[in-house]
Write an enzyme that holds these catalytic residues in place. Structure first.
Site, PDB file in Angstrom:
ATOM      1  N   ASN A   1       1.683  -0.537   3.742  1.00 13.09           N
ATOM      2  CA  ASN A   1       0.828  -1.728   3.587  1.00 13.09           C
ATOM      3  C   ASN A   1       1.570  -2.865   2.884  1.00 13.09           C
ATOM      4  O   ASN A   1       1.091  -3.418   1.906  1.00 13.09           O
ATOM      5  CB  ASN A   1      -0.432  -1.360   2.803  1.00 13.09           C
ATOM      6  CG  ASN A   1      -1.259  -0.312   3.523  1.00 13.09           C
ATOM      7  OD1 ASN A   1      -1.461  -0.390   4.725  1.00 13.09           O
ATOM      8  ND2 ASN A   1      -1.722   0.682   2.795  1.00 13.09           N
TER       9      ASN A   1
ATOM     10  N   ARG B   1       8.577  -8.251   0.404  1.00 16.92           N
ATOM     11  CA  ARG B   1       8.376  -7.304  -0.707  1.00 16.92           C
ATOM     12  C   ARG B   1       9.099  -5.987  -0.455  1.00 16.92           C
ATOM     13  O   ARG B   1       9.610  -5.367  -1.391  1.00 16.92           O
ATOM     14  CB  ARG B   1       6.884  -7.057  -0.930  1.00 16.92           C
ATOM     15  CG  ARG B   1       6.131  -8.260  -1.471  1.00 16.92           C
ATOM     16  CD  ARG B   1       4.726  -7.887  -1.864  1.00 16.92           C
ATOM     17  NE  ARG B   1       4.724  -7.021  -3.042  1.00 16.92           N
ATOM     18  CZ  ARG B   1       3.723  -6.188  -3.345  1.00 16.92           C
ATOM     19  NH1 ARG B   1       2.675  -6.102  -2.552  1.00 16.92           N
ATOM     20  NH2 ARG B   1       3.781  -5.447  -4.426  1.00 16.92           N
TER      21      ARG B   1
ATOM     22  N   ARG C   1       2.526   1.599  -5.350  1.00 14.01           N
ATOM     23  CA  ARG C   1       3.619   2.421  -4.823  1.00 14.01           C
ATOM     24  C   ARG C   1       4.484   2.989  -5.937  1.00 14.01           C
ATOM     25  O   ARG C   1       5.237   3.942  -5.718  1.00 14.01           O
ATOM     26  CB  ARG C   1       4.467   1.600  -3.860  1.00 14.01           C
ATOM     27  CG  ARG C   1       3.677   1.038  -2.684  1.00 14.01           C
ATOM     28  CD  ARG C   1       4.421  -0.055  -1.951  1.00 14.01           C
ATOM     29  NE  ARG C   1       3.537  -0.846  -1.098  1.00 14.01           N
ATOM     30  CZ  ARG C   1       2.781  -1.846  -1.524  1.00 14.01           C
ATOM     31  NH1 ARG C   1       2.821  -2.192  -2.813  1.00 14.01           N
ATOM     32  NH2 ARG C   1       1.989  -2.502  -0.704  1.00 14.01           N
TER      33      ARG C   1
ATOM     34  N   LYS D   1       2.425   9.332   9.662  1.00 10.06           N
ATOM     35  CA  LYS D   1       3.185   8.260  10.290  1.00 10.06           C
ATOM     36  C   LYS D   1       4.506   8.014   9.566  1.00 10.06           C
ATOM     37  O   LYS D   1       5.573   7.907  10.187  1.00 10.06           O
ATOM     38  CB  LYS D   1       2.337   6.991  10.306  1.00 10.06           C
ATOM     39  CG  LYS D   1       2.922   5.842  11.077  1.00 10.06           C
ATOM     40  CD  LYS D   1       1.857   4.801  11.402  1.00 10.06           C
ATOM     41  CE  LYS D   1       0.970   4.463  10.238  1.00 10.06           C
ATOM     42  NZ  LYS D   1      -0.076   3.482  10.578  1.00 10.06           N
TER      43      LYS D   1
ATOM     44  N   ASP E   1       2.071   3.827  15.534  1.00  9.97           N
ATOM     45  CA  ASP E   1       1.323   2.763  14.884  1.00  9.97           C
ATOM     46  C   ASP E   1       0.576   1.979  15.962  1.00  9.97           C
ATOM     47  O   ASP E   1       0.515   2.405  17.117  1.00  9.97           O
ATOM     48  CB  ASP E   1       2.247   1.857  14.061  1.00  9.97           C
ATOM     49  CG  ASP E   1       3.304   1.170  14.912  1.00  9.97           C
ATOM     50  OD1 ASP E   1       3.247   1.289  16.163  1.00  9.97           O
ATOM     51  OD2 ASP E   1       4.183   0.506  14.350  1.00  9.97           O
TER      52      ASP E   1
ATOM     53  N   GLN F   1      11.177   5.625  22.425  1.00  6.10           N
ATOM     54  CA  GLN F   1      10.076   4.913  21.784  1.00  6.10           C
ATOM     55  C   GLN F   1      10.585   3.765  20.925  1.00  6.10           C
ATOM     56  O   GLN F   1       9.965   2.696  20.864  1.00  6.10           O
ATOM     57  CB  GLN F   1       9.254   5.890  20.935  1.00  6.10           C
ATOM     58  CG  GLN F   1       8.120   5.278  20.164  1.00  6.10           C
ATOM     59  CD  GLN F   1       8.536   4.901  18.743  1.00  6.10           C
ATOM     60  OE1 GLN F   1       9.452   5.478  18.181  1.00  6.10           O
ATOM     61  NE2 GLN F   1       7.854   3.922  18.180  1.00  6.10           N
TER      62      GLN F   1
ATOM     63  N   PHE G   1       9.479  -0.072  21.387  1.00 10.98           N
ATOM     64  CA  PHE G   1       8.947  -0.853  20.270  1.00 10.98           C
ATOM     65  C   PHE G   1       9.676  -2.192  20.161  1.00 10.98           C
ATOM     66  O   PHE G   1       9.056  -3.249  20.015  1.00 10.98           O
ATOM     67  CB  PHE G   1       9.094  -0.079  18.966  1.00 10.98           C
ATOM     68  CG  PHE G   1       8.823  -0.913  17.748  1.00 10.98           C
ATOM     69  CD1 PHE G   1       7.539  -1.207  17.347  1.00 10.98           C
ATOM     70  CD2 PHE G   1       9.878  -1.455  17.011  1.00 10.98           C
ATOM     71  CE1 PHE G   1       7.290  -2.010  16.246  1.00 10.98           C
ATOM     72  CE2 PHE G   1       9.652  -2.249  15.910  1.00 10.98           C
ATOM     73  CZ  PHE G   1       8.341  -2.526  15.514  1.00 10.98           C
TER      74      PHE G   1
END
Length: 410
Positions: free
Chosen positions: A209, A214, A262, A308, A327, A371, A375
């Site tokens: 998130n 950051r 975190r 994930k 995702d 994949q 992406f």
């Protein structure tokens, strides 16, 4: 080609039974290219390749960024070739696309990146003939023993023995969508890295998130707890710290550095890894010999790691080439091209497993590599990578990959 669901997958998609975890039947591997070997050094003349993205300006949030100056002796430095062509490895398609946040562009050339691979401070770029070459900044860059050790570490990090061209040919035959994306990307070059598991794990703990600025700041802060390796192009590089060193960092220190919630995941994971039999680094390394379901289950016991994020760590550091981090962007690709019967449904943990199984059924043991390319093909920036090699002015956009926000130029 539309991929029908098996009765088992259809039941899993409907939520009527838990999806079965099956053991992959490993197909024969295509022949590998020659292992990395010593090659006489070469002088580098950096020439931007057509269709390759130009570098982003330094982030104002990146505390490691300072004024970038071309190195005074760049043209005179000795660069050591690697057995990888531009088709085997595109630096812009591999290093800044969400696998790692520890490489920096350190030259006026858009094709030169610098980073730490273990104890080695290395720059990567391309020779005029397209081959990849590296420059060793620390130790004694002229000593053959230092160069050989750096080359071996770098070849391992870059998964150099995986024959990318052969894989892309197989994927192109298997899937028309992959063939379309591969053509737009120039026919090759997007590799999956084989990172140090400790380094990869803690990078992805910073990613949940979060936004690109950051994430870069947090990862760079963590790296700063390691041994200083040197300065290149205005950036100070460190060897990524050990688990033991990270365990000495307090949650309060990390919160004050902007890590937010975190911080407790990083501190908690470091302490749990230290308590593992033989130590956390050994425990993580041993996961490379386990089957994917066991790897995911083991990683998910660590604070802040969900399925994930665990799939990202498994793919990018633990040799689980069939791991599929699902995702919203991967879900979009899957429901449009692989599982159109699931279009309109919300992504759930059970359906994530259905999607992963569909990718493996389509692309085989290296489904995670396919994949990754699909992406990248979803990113608007890839409009620049047309077959005619034209290049235009770009702007920065952001896309989310798993728990990461990837900054891409469009």
């Amino acid at each position: 080609m539309r991929l029908p669901l098996s009765p088992h997958l259809a039941a899993a998609a409907a939520g009527t039974m838990p999806p079965r975890r099956h053991r992959l039947v490993r197909p024969p591997m295509p022949p590998s290219p020659p292992l990395c070997s010593s090659t006489p050094p070469a002088k580098l003349v950096e020439t931007p390749k057509p269709g390759i993205l130009e570098p982003s300006p330094p982030s104002r949030h990146d505390t490691s960024a300072r004024r970038r100056l071309p190195l005074a002796d760049e043209a005179q430095e000795e660069w050591h070739p690697l057995p990888l062509s531009a088709g085997d490895l595109s630096l812009p398609l591999t290093l800044p696309t969400g696998q790692t946040f520890l490489w920096r562009r350190t030259s006026l050339s858009p094709l030169r990146f610098t980073g730490a691979v273990g104890p080695h401070l290395i720059s990567l770029s391309h020779l005029p003939d397209g081959r990849l070459a590296f420059l060793l900044h620390n130790d004694d860059p002229t000593a053959s023993s230092s160069v050989d050790a750096a080359r071996a570490a770098l070849c391992d990090y870059l998964n150099a023995t995986v024959p990318l061209a052969d894989l892309w040919r197989q994927f192109t035959v298997a899937d028309a969508r992959f063939a379309e994306v591969a053509a737009r990307l120039g026919g090759g070059g997007a590799r999956v890295l084989r990172q140090d598991p400790v380094e990869c794990l803690f990078q992805f703990l910073c990613s949940s998130n979060n936004n690109i600025a950051r994430i870069e700041k947090m990862v760079w802060t963590l790296a700063g707890y390691g041994e200083r390796l040197g300065e290149v192009g205005g950036f100070v590089f460190h060897r990524f710290p050990t688990i033991e060193r990270l365990a000495q960092v307090s949650e309060q220190d990390l919160r004050e550095a902007g890590f937010g919630y975190r911080a407790k995941y990083i501190v908690g994971t470091a302490k749990e890894l230290i308590a593992k039999p033989g130590g956390g680094a050994k425990w993580l390394a041993l996961l490379r010999d386990r089957e994917l379901p066991e790897v995911i289950e083991g990683l998910c016991t660590l604070p802040g790691v969900g399925p994930k994020v665990a799939a990202c760590i498994a793919l990018f550091s633990l040799d689980k080439n069939q791991a599929i981090p699902v995702d919203t962007h991967v879900w979009k690709v899957a429901t449009k091209y692989l599982l159109p019967e699931l279009a309109g449904k919300n992504l759930t943990p059970k359906l994530s497993i259905v999607v992963a199984d569909a990718f493996v059924a389509k692309f085989g043991e290296y489904a995670g590599w396919a994949q990754t390319v699909l992406f990248i093909g979803q990113l608007p920036a890839q409009k620049l990578l047309a077959a005619d090699g034209t290049r235009d002015v770009v702007k920065v956009t952001k896309r989310k990959r798993g728990a990461k926000i990837v900054e891409i130029q469009t």
